[in-house]
Design an enzyme around this catalytic site. Structure first.
Site, PDB file in Angstrom:
ATOM      1  CG  ASN A  68       3.578  11.032  -5.499  1.00  0.00           C
ATOM      2  OD1 ASN A  68       2.772  10.360  -4.869  1.00  0.00           O
ATOM      3  ND2 ASN A  68       4.130  10.624  -6.632  1.00  0.00           N
ATOM      4  CB  CYS A  77      -2.376   6.159  -4.682  1.00  0.00           C
ATOM      5  SG  CYS A  77      -2.025   6.189  -2.906  1.00  0.00           S
ATOM      6  CG  ASN A 165       1.551   2.562  -9.108  1.00  0.00           C
ATOM      7  OD1 ASN A 165       1.119   1.418  -9.131  1.00  0.00           O
ATOM      8  ND2 ASN A 165       1.534   3.284  -8.011  1.00  0.00           N
ATOM      9  CD  GLU A 219       4.231   5.296  -1.708  1.00  0.00           C
ATOM     10  OE1 GLU A 219       3.637   5.805  -2.682  1.00  0.00           O
ATOM     11  OE2 GLU A 219       3.742   5.233  -0.571  1.00  0.00           O
ATOM     12  CB  CYS A 228       3.306   1.720  -1.152  1.00  0.00           C
ATOM     13  SG  CYS A 228       2.880   1.885  -2.910  1.00  0.00           S
TER      14      CYS A 228
END
Length: 327
Positions: A68, A77, A165, A219, A228
């Site tokens: 990130n 991602c 995630n 995010e 996202c």
């Protein structure tokens, strides 16, 4: 050193691809993080939400690591995976591939264009877990599905899941979309707090019509983004759990950066989601930098993909016109 960059985006969620398959790059973990901070800084002539490092894999077609803009590494991602899927498939001359990620090896493949002349890829989003220890979320129960979290909100209910995630998702109405509630809540759970020691991605979801939803995501490590991919996938699953949408049926997911299509599958007690959307190239360039001081980089000429950006702008215009009827 000379560093080749490909700027790309999935649903407006933008990244730099750094190819370690065909280029002889060597980075330490600290250098990867510092590069992300330097190159993703939007106060420079570059700027992005993150860096996608594509490495060789000992068993898959390629390996993806995601950093990130704050230098933290993401376990997954979805929007970035579509861009990696395109890059690897075109590099190897294949229609499908297997990409190694931090938690799982995921299948990707070229798909029918989501909009005319927009390169489109389907990527697998899995594994899915509702166990709070997998986020982690400190709460005195094992799962949280459409329930309130005391001291977080008196009105909203949440579902917590990892894909892999962490995501915290709430189905809301338009008034919540237009309020500051999501901003304040997200900043709290991504700062020092009693619930999420590692932070969490926070999504507000509005049902628009059967098979159509709107998702806005804050995010972890980035803040509000155009979209996202894992959040849109997780949100689609949550709407199926609540009976808003149906398993195995396409769900059109609209966002501030455009739209994707999600299909939620269930096999026994396991879920996986197909995330289908654009993988658009913006430009290619080279930067000259010293890894000891990556902030002081110099940018070469940018080779623009104008036709791709024009088509994606047309898609965005259609999405915004559609959303104006509901939000």
């Amino acid at each position: 050193m000379q560093l080749k960059l490909t700027k790309c985006h999935g649903s407006g969620n933008d990244f730099f691809i750094i190819d370690e398959i065909t280029n002889d790059y060597r980075f330490s973990e600290m250098e990867r993080a510092e590069l992300a901070k330097a190159l993703c800084n939007r106060e420079t002539d570059l700027g992005a939400d993150g860096i996608l490092y594509i490495l060789k894999s000992d068993h898959a077609d390629g390996r993806m690591r995601v950093f990130n803009e704050d230098g933290s590494e993401a376990s997954m991602c979805g929007n970035g995976l579509r861009c990696v899927a395109r890059y690897v498939c075109e590099l190897l001359g294949k229609e499908s591939a297997l990409i190694e990620t931090m938690k799982a090896d995921l299948e990707v493949k070229r798909e029918k264009d989501i909009y005319p002349d927009i390169p489109t890829y389907l990527v697998e989003i899995s594994p899915v877990s509702f166990q709070l220890k997998d986020l982690p979320l400190n709460f005195e129960q094992d799962t949280l599905i459409n329930e309130k979290i005391p001291n977080l909100s008196e009105k909203l209910t949440f579902t917590a899941l990892a894909v892999p995630n962490p995501h915290l998702i709430s189905i809301v109405q338009s008034k919540e979309i237009h309020s500051d509630t999501q901003k304040h809540l997200s900043e709290y759970v991504n700062g020092p707090n009693e619930f999420f020691p590692d932070g969490v991605n926070v999504s507000f979801v509005k049902s628009l019509d059967k098979g159509h939803i709107y998702v806005r995501t804050f995010e972890r490590g980035v803040g509000f983004t155009n979209a996202c991919g894992t959040a849109m996938s997780a949100s689609s699953l949550v709407t199926c759990l609540q009976g808003i949408n149906d398993l195995e049926n396409a769900i059109q997911v609209h966002n501030n950066g455009g739209k994707v299509c999600c299909v939620v599958h269930k096999n026994k007690d396991q879920y996986k989601i197909d995330l289908i959307g654009n993988a658009t190239y913006v430009y290619q360039t080279e930067v000259t930098l010293d890894l000891k001081d990556p902030q002081s980089f110099k940018i070469g000429e940018k080779d623009l993909y104008l036709a791709e950006e024009k088509q994606y702008a047309n898609l965005q215009a259609e999405v915004q016109a559609f959303l104006s009827q509901y939000l």
